[in-house]
Design an enzyme around this catalytic site. Structure first.
Site, PDB file in Angstrom:
ATOM      1  N   TYR A  70       5.782 -44.307  27.911  1.00 40.34           N
ATOM      2  CA  TYR A  70       4.678 -45.718  27.974  1.00 40.34           C
ATOM      3  C   TYR A  70       3.659 -44.947  28.709  1.00 40.34           C
ATOM      4  O   TYR A  70       3.509 -45.070  29.890  1.00 40.34           O
ATOM      5  CB  TYR A  70       5.180 -46.714  28.698  1.00 40.34           C
ATOM      6  CG  TYR A  70       4.215 -48.023  28.677  1.00 40.34           C
ATOM      7  CD1 TYR A  70       3.517 -48.363  27.669  1.00 40.34           C
ATOM      8  CD2 TYR A  70       4.282 -48.717  29.906  1.00 40.34           C
ATOM      9  CE1 TYR A  70       2.552 -49.227  27.771  1.00 40.34           C
ATOM     10  CE2 TYR A  70       3.649 -49.819  29.791  1.00 40.34           C
ATOM     11  CZ  TYR A  70       2.710 -50.228  28.950  1.00 40.34           C
ATOM     12  OH  TYR A  70       1.854 -51.217  29.191  1.00 40.34           O
ATOM     13  N   ASP A 107       4.878 -45.950  23.293  1.00 37.43           N
ATOM     14  CA  ASP A 107       3.273 -46.454  23.325  1.00 37.43           C
ATOM     15  C   ASP A 107       2.741 -45.381  24.042  1.00 37.43           C
ATOM     16  O   ASP A 107       2.508 -45.405  25.145  1.00 37.43           O
ATOM     17  CB  ASP A 107       3.407 -47.638  24.091  1.00 37.43           C
ATOM     18  CG  ASP A 107       1.982 -48.355  24.078  1.00 37.43           C
ATOM     19  OD1 ASP A 107       1.081 -47.674  23.559  1.00 37.43           O
ATOM     20  OD2 ASP A 107       1.996 -49.398  24.563  1.00 37.43           O
TER      21      ASP A 107
END
Length: 252
Positions: free
Chosen positions: A105, A144
């Site tokens: 992330y 992400d």
């Protein structure tokens, strides 16, 4: 091996919105989730067939990653190559016999780009980190990455030039990562598509009109591209401002 990656934007909220139904219907081998926004003991997930691995952020209700796997890894490990990776729970890895799986992330550079310099330091450290792993065995990176790499990765690319996630600096770091020995799986399958996105603003009708960004990725070592079997973005699945992606790969 079937792998799902999803920024759930709060795992507890996602569970209330159908996360488990989706997992049950897809029955993946591995589920990698980002932005879990919880601490140890704050959730019990009835995934009896899976081993659970967690990397919590020190700050409550913020960031964090988790992996649920049907296959017992050789080891699990957390990224410690950058202060944000360590304190914000942003990287969680599993080592298997034939591959490393890295769930990531990436920090957002913020609307005012106040975190851009730190973000670029992260990119340099992350590149070195995965290069070291890739020298040992192939790597699957999922999660992400908070960057839209190419103009076709943003619905309104011209009006977003220079904005967080679409700066020249962030995009060039992604180019460098790919050129270091990794393949963007979505672009492997869909090199020209400009209507596949993984994140949408919560503003009214934005998702319905597919005004989105593609900032979530599967990247794999070039050496295992020929082992890919399937890839799909499940943009019809709600429960977060991001949608899940799934990849199937035959790991010899």
């Amino acid at each position: 091996m079937k792998i799902i990656s999803w920024n759930v934007n709060g795992l507890r909220a996602a569970v209330r919105k159908g996360f488990l139904d989706y997992i049950e219907s897809e029955d993946p081998d591995i589920i990698a989730v980002q932005e879990i926004k919880l601490q140890s003991g704050q959730i019990e997930i009835p995934l009896d067939d899976y081993e659970c691995y967690w990397n919590y952020a020190e700050r409550k209700g913020y960031s964090g990653t988790a992996i649920f796997t049907k296959h017992t890894p050789i080891r699990s490990f957390i990224g410690d190559f950058h202060p944000a990776a360590d304190s914000e729970g942003r990287v969680l890895g599993l080592e298997f016999e034939n591959v490393y799986l890295i769930n990531v992330y990436t920090p957002n550079s913020k609307r005012t780009l106040e975190r851009l310099s730190e973000r670029l330091e992260w990119e340099d450290a992350f590149l070195h980190y995965v290069q070291q792993l890739n020298a040992i065995k192939p790597v699957i990176i999922c999660g992400d990455l908070n960057v839209a790499h190419q103009p076709q990765d943003v619905k309104n690319d011209r009006s977003n030039i220079g904005n967080s996630g679409f700066t020249d600096e962030e995009r060039s770091k992604m180019t460098r990562l790919l050129n270091s020995g990794f393949t963007d799986v979505l672009r492997h399958y869909y090199p020209e598509r400009d209507d596949i996105f993984t994140w949408w603003s919560y503003m009214k009708t934005v998702r319905e009109r597919n005004i989105g960004w593609r900032i979530d990725y599967f990247l794999i070592s070039d050496s295992i591209v020929d082992q890919l079997e399937h890839f799909q973005v499940d943009d019809h699945i709600y429960g977060s401002d991001h949608c899940p992606m799934r990849m199937t790969i035959n790991l010899h």
